[in-house]
Design an enzyme around this catalytic site. Sequence first.
Site, short mmCIF file in Angstrom:
data_model
loop_
_atom_site.label_atom_id
_atom_site.label_comp_id
_atom_site.label_asym_id
_atom_site.label_seq_id
_atom_site.Cartn_x
_atom_site.Cartn_y
_atom_site.Cartn_z
N HIS A 1 -3.39 7.02 2.84
CA HIS A 1 -3.72 5.80 2.19
C HIS A 1 -5.18 5.46 2.84
O HIS A 1 -5.22 5.30 3.93
CB HIS A 1 -2.55 4.70 2.58
CG HIS A 1 -3.32 3.20 2.37
ND1 HIS A 1 -3.82 2.97 1.08
CD2 HIS A 1 -3.38 2.11 3.12
CE1 HIS A 1 -4.26 1.72 1.07
NE2 HIS A 1 -3.89 1.11 2.24
N ASN B 1 -10.09 -0.57 0.22
CA ASN B 1 -8.86 -0.24 0.09
C ASN B 1 -8.24 -0.78 -1.03
O ASN B 1 -8.28 -1.94 -1.30
CB ASN B 1 -8.26 -1.08 1.47
CG ASN B 1 -6.78 -1.07 1.51
OD1 ASN B 1 -5.99 -0.71 0.53
ND2 ASN B 1 -6.20 -1.49 2.66
N CYS C 1 0.82 -1.18 -0.02
CA CYS C 1 0.08 0.12 -0.07
C CYS C 1 0.80 1.21 0.03
O CYS C 1 0.13 2.31 -0.11
CB CYS C 1 -1.05 0.09 1.18
SG CYS C 1 -1.85 -1.46 1.35
N1 ACO Z 1 -18.35 -9.59 9.30
C1 ACO Z 1 -18.77 -10.03 10.40
N2 ACO Z 1 -18.09 -10.18 11.38
C2 ACO Z 1 -16.87 -10.31 10.98
C3 ACO Z 1 -16.15 -9.86 9.77
C4 ACO Z 1 -17.21 -9.50 8.97
N3 ACO Z 1 -16.57 -9.15 7.57
N4 ACO Z 1 -15.00 -10.12 10.27
C5 ACO Z 1 -14.58 -10.51 11.32
N5 ACO Z 1 -15.87 -10.59 11.83
C6 ACO Z 1 -15.97 -11.10 13.39
C7 ACO Z 1 -14.48 -11.83 13.83
O1 ACO Z 1 -14.69 -13.32 13.35
C8 ACO Z 1 -14.81 -11.76 15.31
O2 ACO Z 1 -15.78 -12.68 15.85
P1 ACO Z 1 -15.52 -13.41 17.00
O3 ACO Z 1 -15.47 -12.40 18.23
O4 ACO Z 1 -16.52 -14.42 17.28
O5 ACO Z 1 -14.26 -14.08 17.03
C9 ACO Z 1 -15.12 -10.34 15.43
O6 ACO Z 1 -15.89 -10.06 14.22
C10 ACO Z 1 -14.23 -9.31 15.68
O7 ACO Z 1 -13.36 -9.60 14.99
P2 ACO Z 1 -11.91 -8.62 15.16
O8 ACO Z 1 -11.02 -9.11 13.92
O9 ACO Z 1 -11.63 -8.35 16.51
O10 ACO Z 1 -12.58 -7.36 14.67
P3 ACO Z 1 -11.88 -5.69 14.57
O11 ACO Z 1 -12.83 -4.90 15.54
O12 ACO Z 1 -10.57 -5.84 14.99
O13 ACO Z 1 -12.16 -5.52 13.29
C11 ACO Z 1 -10.82 -5.28 11.22
C12 ACO Z 1 -11.45 -6.13 12.22
C13 ACO Z 1 -11.63 -4.13 10.56
C14 ACO Z 1 -9.98 -6.05 10.04
C15 ACO Z 1 -9.71 -4.48 11.77
O14 ACO Z 1 -8.68 -5.15 12.58
C16 ACO Z 1 -8.74 -3.61 11.00
O15 ACO Z 1 -9.31 -2.37 10.67
N6 ACO Z 1 -7.59 -3.85 10.77
C17 ACO Z 1 -6.76 -3.46 9.80
C18 ACO Z 1 -6.77 -4.10 8.53
C19 ACO Z 1 -6.42 -3.40 7.48
O16 ACO Z 1 -6.94 -2.37 7.18
N7 ACO Z 1 -5.76 -4.02 6.56
C20 ACO Z 1 -5.70 -3.40 5.38
C21 ACO Z 1 -4.22 -3.65 4.82
S1 ACO Z 1 -2.97 -2.86 5.66
C22 ACO Z 1 -3.35 -1.03 5.14
O17 ACO Z 1 -3.72 -1.00 4.20
C23 ACO Z 1 -2.90 -0.09 6.29
#
Ligand code: ACO
Length: 324
Positions: free
Chosen positions: A251, A281, A112
């Site tokens: 980004h 993204n 990214c």
């Molecule tokens: N729909 C519904 N539920 C979901 C989904 C979905 N799409 N995805 C995950 N869940 C569930 C999980 O399974 C989990 O369930 P559980 O508690 O029963 O295990 C629950 O939601 C919470 O999951 P977490 O991973 O704790 O959710 P979090 O609040 O951390 O959000 C997310 C996840 C959005 C991916 C977050 O961690 C994030 O934004 N991370 C950064 C990732 C990113 O942006 N990556 C892009 C590449 S890097 C960059 O560009 C900078």
Amino acid sequence: MGTVVLGTGSCLPERILTNVELESIVDTSDEWIQSRTGIAARRIGGKGEKTYQLAAKAAERALEAAGVMADEIDLVIVATLTSHMLMPSTACFVQDEIGAKNAFAYDLNAACSGFLFGFDAADKYIQADHSKKILVIGVETLSSRLNWKDRNTCILFGDGAGAVVVGYSESERGLLKSDFGSDGSLWELLCMYGPQSLNPDLEIENHPGSHVLMGGREVFKHAVRAMEDAVHGVLDKEGIGLDSVDLVIPHQANIRILNKLVERLSIPQEKLFINVSKYGNTSAASIPIALDEANNKGLISVGDTVLFCAFGGGFTWGAVLIKW
Ligand code: ACO
């Protein structure tokens, strides 16, 4: 005096995939996706929208905006991690497609952060030879590399391309400073095994497929911290504060990362350009797509100070400061 953006362009695939449609693909909901990521829809590449084709279209639009002919381009740099072939590079396909017959061309992969790395490389070429004109493109078709059964990742990403034509200006305008970093020790938190991983001689056993793999929570923390540091780094180098910045184009990872960054840096919301809700993204393409959109909306005026920051797999990160 420095490297200025002569024109911007972008190209998004036709197909829009909404969160509601995603509900029938994985166990998710529009409400969950919007509240956790700020993403409402993303574009998905189809026929005639291969990585190089999106990139070439964005490049042609940037050339037209710049009033520069393709054969005036000396170098084509394409930032991508989703080339449709491993060899030749997407940049070579683009060079041929747009008729940039006097240019050499190469790809770079900094996930990214790739567009900013490419922009900085172009600046170095132009500082060495003021007559050069360079196309810098960020493009991805990540939809082809997602595991559409993995709700943790497939909801986040989208396809698209953005491009700039850069050249030299004797005026006070130009790229002011940049600040970059990488940490390869954390590669497993955000990675994608390639087809070459199928070769057992590479000693990668039971590799988990060629899809995007991500430790979301860890990525979140590192992304905020690294972009915050890079922003401080680039501002310190220039000896200015955020109050001197007119527009921040980060980004477009997801809204919660951006909200956290804004909170930590105390950036006023009106100085921040965000379009992640429409495109998700788009990795290396996200900054040039956002830049083109902000430019077309007339949000950037000559003499404005514009700040870019990014974070991605590798890990890689960085910030670039320009006087428009
Ligand atoms: N729909 C519904 N539920 C979901 C989904 C979905 N799409 N995805 C995950 N869940 C569930 C999980 O399974 C989990 O369930 P559980 O508690 O029963 O295990 C629950 O939601 C919470 O999951 P977490 O991973 O704790 O959710 P979090 O609040 O951390 O959000 C997310 C996840 C959005 C991916 C977050 O961690 C994030 O934004 N991370 C950064 C990732 C990113 O942006 N990556 C892009 C590449 S890097 C960059 O560009 C900078």
